[in-house]
Design an enzyme around this catalytic site. Structure first.
Site, PDB file in Angstrom:
ATOM      1  N   ASP A   1       0.834  -1.202   0.000  1.00  0.00           N
ATOM      2  CA  ASP A   1       0.000   0.000   0.000  1.00  0.00           C
ATOM      3  C   ASP A   1       0.866   1.248   0.000  1.00  0.00           C
ATOM      4  O   ASP A   1       2.094   1.173   0.122  1.00  0.00           O
ATOM      5  CB  ASP A   1      -0.956  -0.018   1.208  1.00  0.00           C
TER       6      ASP A   1
ATOM      7  N   ASN B   1      -7.505  -1.832  14.441  1.00  0.00           N
ATOM      8  CA  ASN B   1      -8.914  -2.073  14.107  1.00  0.00           C
ATOM      9  C   ASN B   1      -9.091  -3.279  13.177  1.00  0.00           C
ATOM     10  O   ASN B   1     -10.145  -3.465  12.594  1.00  0.00           O
ATOM     11  CB  ASN B   1      -9.552  -0.822  13.470  1.00  0.00           C
TER      12      ASN B   1
ATOM     13  N   HIS C   1      -7.389  -3.949  10.388  1.00  0.00           N
ATOM     14  CA  HIS C   1      -7.138  -3.779   8.949  1.00  0.00           C
ATOM     15  C   HIS C   1      -5.863  -4.507   8.517  1.00  0.00           C
ATOM     16  O   HIS C   1      -4.951  -4.721   9.315  1.00  0.00           O
ATOM     17  CB  HIS C   1      -7.127  -2.308   8.540  1.00  0.00           C
TER      18      HIS C   1
ATOM     19  N   GLU D   1      -9.646  -1.003   5.408  1.00  0.00           N
ATOM     20  CA  GLU D   1     -10.303  -0.671   6.664  1.00  0.00           C
ATOM     21  C   GLU D   1     -11.569  -1.519   6.842  1.00  0.00           C
ATOM     22  O   GLU D   1     -12.085  -2.100   5.872  1.00  0.00           O
ATOM     23  CB  GLU D   1     -10.675   0.824   6.655  1.00  0.00           C
TER      24      GLU D   1
END
Ligand code: GLP
Length: 260
Positions: free
Chosen positions: A65, A134, A136, A141
């Site tokens: 990414d 979280n 990811h 996400e």
């Protein structure tokens, strides 16, 4: 899913490097992650390169990414980060280290080209992954489709807050990113996800023991045939099945080098 638990991040890095080494020796296409978690593994790979002659010369690599809006020259771009943390210290050719262009004027074309480049390279042989607090993976996400492809995404406020430590202030953290999709990542032939430290304990539990759900993008690993999750004790602390995972671990070959 194989789950390997070690006391410390340093011990986790040893196992991760030993899992990667046979792939590197055969000139595999590596999927590289940024973030602080893989850095001890990268340091161990650099040590093996310098002291044991581990060569990356036949490897190529694809990053997961990139922040959208940061040029490659920005010190916090993942393009710059992976060079600083790993690839400038080993013998991989720089032109073989591929990443998404965070300054791309046409992000739709950029992500399409990236998918094509991975495909043209014959796919990723072994993908290293971290995990966000979280849940990811890469920058997928929560609510990302479990079949998503490489695309532009808006970062979750929690991710912006978590990553603010790399910038002078949270205002400087980009709000968007280009990321390989979960479907893209799942096409890698092997996955190694590393999670260390207490901040990752809830996410590790959701990944391993939670339902398969877009609410925890990392739970997609439950569907992968060759996924290994490496945890230190702190990240493994909330696992209900901890005793079982530890009991079944002798299944893994004992010693320094793991064959996959
Ligand atoms: C970023 C990256 C992820 C990484 C995550 C966790 O969001 N895009 O690939 O897994 O951070 O980072 P860290 O390892 O620093 O906790």
């Amino acid at each position: 899913m194989e789950i390997i638990i070690r006391h410390t991040p340093a011990e986790v890095a040893q196992v991760a490097a030993s899992l990667l080494e046979p792939f590197i020796r055969t000139g595999a296409t590596l999927g590289l992650a940024t973030g602080s978690t893989p850095n001890p593994t990268y340091q161990e790979l650099i040590r093996r390169h310098r002291e044991e002659g581990l060569s990356f010369a036949k490897c190529r690599a694809f990053l997961l990414d990139e922040y959208y809006g940061l040029p490659a020259s920005h010190e916090q771009s993942y393009h710059a980060t992976i060079r600083r943390e790993l690839t400038h210290h080993i013998d991989i050719a720089d032109e073989n280290v591929h990443s998404l262009d965070g300054a791309a004027v046409d992000p739709a074309q950029e992500v399409e080209d990236y998918e094509e480049a991975i495909e043209d390279a014959g796919g990723v042989d072994i993908q290293i992954l971290g995990i966000g607090t979280n849940g990811h993976i890469a920058f997928n996400e929560p609510t990302s489709s479990l079949r998503s492809r490489t695309r532009l995404i808006t970062l979750h406020p929690r991710t912006v807050a978590d990553n603010a430590r790399f910038f002078d202030s949270s205002d400087e953290v980009p709000r968007h990113a280009l990321t390989q999709g979960i479907g893209t990542i799942m096409e890698a032939r092997h996955l190694i996800l590393i999670a260390t430290g207490p901040a990752k304990a809830d996410a590790a539990r959701a990944l391993i023991e939670g339902p398969l759900s877009a609410s925890c993008p990392a739970s997609a690993l439950q569907l992968h045939n060759n996924a290994t999750v490496l945890l230190d004790e702190a990240a493994a602390a909330n696992l209900e099945g901890l005793a079982y995972y530890k009991a079944k671990e002798p299944y893994w070959p004992v010693g320094e080098t793991y064959s996959c």
